[in-house]
Design a protein around this motif. Sequence first.
Motif, mmCIF file in Angstrom:
data_model
loop_
_atom_site.group_PDB
_atom_site.id
_atom_site.type_symbol
_atom_site.label_atom_id
_atom_site.label_comp_id
_atom_site.label_asym_id
_atom_site.label_seq_id
_atom_site.Cartn_x
_atom_site.Cartn_y
_atom_site.Cartn_z
ATOM 1 N N ASP A 4 11.401 0.809 -1.127
ATOM 2 C CA ASP A 4 11.191 1.084 -2.545
ATOM 3 C C ASP A 4 10.473 -0.103 -3.161
ATOM 4 N N ALA A 5 9.504 0.169 -4.027
ATOM 5 C CA ALA A 5 8.843 -0.904 -4.761
ATOM 6 C C ALA A 5 8.952 -0.579 -6.241
ATOM 7 N N VAL A 6 9.418 -1.542 -7.022
ATOM 8 C CA VAL A 6 9.558 -1.346 -8.463
ATOM 9 C C VAL A 6 8.539 -2.235 -9.171
ATOM 10 N N THR A 7 7.747 -1.624 -10.059
ATOM 11 C CA THR A 7 6.579 -2.293 -10.632
ATOM 12 C C THR A 7 6.209 -1.655 -11.964
ATOM 13 N N ILE A 8 5.475 -2.397 -12.812
ATOM 14 C CA ILE A 8 4.891 -1.737 -13.998
ATOM 15 C C ILE A 8 3.492 -1.212 -13.672
ATOM 16 N N PHE A 9 2.989 -1.494 -12.473
ATOM 17 C CA PHE A 9 1.658 -1.008 -12.057
ATOM 18 C C PHE A 9 1.727 -0.260 -10.727
ATOM 19 N N PRO A 10 2.265 0.963 -10.723
ATOM 20 C CA PRO A 10 2.385 1.706 -9.462
ATOM 21 C C PRO A 10 1.038 1.881 -8.753
ATOM 22 N N GLU A 11 -0.059 1.902 -9.537
ATOM 23 C CA GLU A 11 -1.396 2.125 -8.949
ATOM 24 C C GLU A 11 -1.774 1.045 -7.935
ATOM 25 N N TYR A 12 -1.175 -0.133 -8.068
ATOM 26 C CA TYR A 12 -1.458 -1.210 -7.119
ATOM 27 C C TYR A 12 -1.129 -0.803 -5.676
ATOM 28 N N PHE A 13 -0.249 0.186 -5.528
ATOM 29 C CA PHE A 13 0.234 0.539 -4.189
ATOM 30 C C PHE A 13 -0.589 1.651 -3.539
ATOM 31 N N ALA A 14 -1.684 2.071 -4.200
ATOM 32 C CA ALA A 14 -2.526 3.132 -3.628
ATOM 33 C C ALA A 14 -2.975 2.815 -2.197
ATOM 34 N N PRO A 15 -3.379 1.573 -1.879
ATOM 35 C CA PRO A 15 -3.833 1.289 -0.512
ATOM 36 C C PRO A 15 -2.759 1.518 0.558
ATOM 37 N N ALA A 16 -1.510 1.634 0.153
ATOM 38 C CA ALA A 16 -0.454 1.875 1.135
ATOM 39 C C ALA A 16 -0.605 3.249 1.792
ATOM 40 N N GLN A 17 -1.466 4.103 1.222
ATOM 41 C CA GLN A 17 -1.682 5.430 1.829
ATOM 42 C C GLN A 17 -2.716 5.376 2.946
ATOM 43 N N LEU A 18 -3.393 4.234 3.103
ATOM 44 C CA LEU A 18 -4.489 4.131 4.066
ATOM 45 C C LEU A 18 -4.018 3.608 5.419
ATOM 46 N N ALA A 107 11.019 -6.049 -5.728
ATOM 47 C CA ALA A 107 11.008 -6.169 -7.189
ATOM 48 C C ALA A 107 9.787 -6.994 -7.574
ATOM 49 N N CYS A 108 8.802 -6.314 -8.178
ATOM 50 C CA CYS A 108 7.536 -6.976 -8.505
ATOM 51 C C CYS A 108 7.570 -7.472 -9.937
ATOM 52 N N GLY A 109 7.825 -8.754 -10.097
ATOM 53 C CA GLY A 109 7.810 -9.342 -11.432
ATOM 54 C C GLY A 109 6.395 -9.648 -11.867
ATOM 55 N N ARG A 110 6.180 -9.674 -13.182
ATOM 56 C CA ARG A 110 4.892 -10.142 -13.729
ATOM 57 C C ARG A 110 5.196 -11.216 -14.753
ATOM 58 N N TYR A 111 4.215 -11.681 -15.446
ATOM 59 C CA TYR A 111 4.397 -12.713 -16.466
ATOM 60 C C TYR A 111 5.107 -13.923 -15.849
ATOM 61 N N ILE A 139 4.522 -15.515 -1.051
ATOM 62 C CA ILE A 139 3.609 -15.351 0.088
ATOM 63 C C ILE A 139 2.696 -16.562 0.267
ATOM 64 N N GLY A 140 2.772 -17.552 -0.612
ATOM 65 C CA GLY A 140 1.937 -18.740 -0.430
ATOM 66 C C GLY A 140 1.954 -19.619 -1.655
ATOM 67 N N ASP A 141 1.418 -20.818 -1.495
ATOM 68 C CA ASP A 141 1.452 -21.796 -2.588
ATOM 69 C C ASP A 141 0.300 -21.593 -3.565
ATOM 70 N N TYR A 142 0.341 -20.475 -4.258
ATOM 71 C CA TYR A 142 -0.618 -20.172 -5.320
ATOM 72 C C TYR A 142 0.073 -19.165 -6.217
ATOM 73 N N VAL A 143 -0.413 -19.020 -7.442
ATOM 74 C CA VAL A 143 0.252 -18.127 -8.388
ATOM 75 C C VAL A 143 -0.592 -16.873 -8.589
ATOM 76 N N LEU A 144 -0.011 -15.738 -8.273
ATOM 77 C CA LEU A 144 -0.670 -14.444 -8.476
ATOM 78 C C LEU A 144 -0.296 -13.916 -9.861
ATOM 79 N N GLY A 145 -0.975 -12.871 -10.282
ATOM 80 C CA GLY A 145 -0.667 -12.258 -11.573
ATOM 81 C C GLY A 145 0.668 -11.538 -11.562
ATOM 82 N N GLY A 146 1.160 -11.234 -10.383
ATOM 83 C CA GLY A 146 2.425 -10.517 -10.275
ATOM 84 C C GLY A 146 2.766 -10.289 -8.814
ATOM 85 N N GLY A 147 3.882 -9.642 -8.578
ATOM 86 C CA GLY A 147 4.376 -9.487 -7.215
ATOM 87 C C GLY A 147 3.798 -8.310 -6.438
#
Length: 227
Positions: A4-18, A107-111, A139-147
């Motif tokens: 399960d992935a919980v997010t405010i941007f479900p569209e980010y997970f579209a590539p999981a269908q490939l 749990a994909c946090g943002r902000y 996943i690494g020593d850099y800051v992404l926009g979200g999880g």
Amino acid sequence: MKIDAVTIFPEYFAPAQLSLLGKAQNKGIVDLAVHDLRSITSDNHNTVDDTPYGGGAGMVMLPEVWGKALDPLLISDVDLIILTPAGKRFNQAMAESFAKVNHLVFACGRYEGIDDRVRQYYSQPEFVKSGVRVHEVSIGDYVLGGGEVASLVMIEAITRLIPGVLGNPESLMDESHNSDGYLEYPNFTKPQEWRGISVPEILLSGNHGEIAKWRKLQAQERAKKAH
Ligand code: ADE
């Protein structure tokens, strides 16, 4: 494996269908469900965040919304992964251990992240007793926009280790970052010469013992350069 992935941007997970992950879902080896955190909110503005106590820049995600989203997912025998740049660094060994579990919740946090009481709440003894295990992972020593992207990286690295997901399981034995820590040796295919550059002679020799030795040496050289 249930994911399960919980997010405010479900569209980010579209590539999981490939590709392999998409096929693993079609085969029923992986069951991925993406949940829209905003659909769980009850106010008119679908609020998911607020200003931090103690002041400072940015917004913090509300524990109430996360609690509502996670309660139905964290019943028993489940690993909750909270994505944060402050978490434990993801690596191949971690991928291998998560590949053996039955149920992962991302749990994909943002902000500025999720109110820390969410982590504290699901780490309490009654949850531990039910088999709820909480992990903060980076996943690494850099800051992404979200999880979200971080979750995708982890899901890809983990699911390809599940038996039946890869077409040829032997590619797992040979590859880079396997448990001895060597990066993979360089690979070559047809033609034998391309733009004046030839494939190393040894690979054409048919001597499998010598080829294996050469590849090991090359992998060690690459590992030295990469670190
Ligand atoms: N969220 C923001 N940056 C991240 C990172 N490096 N790893 C995991 N989650 C994150």
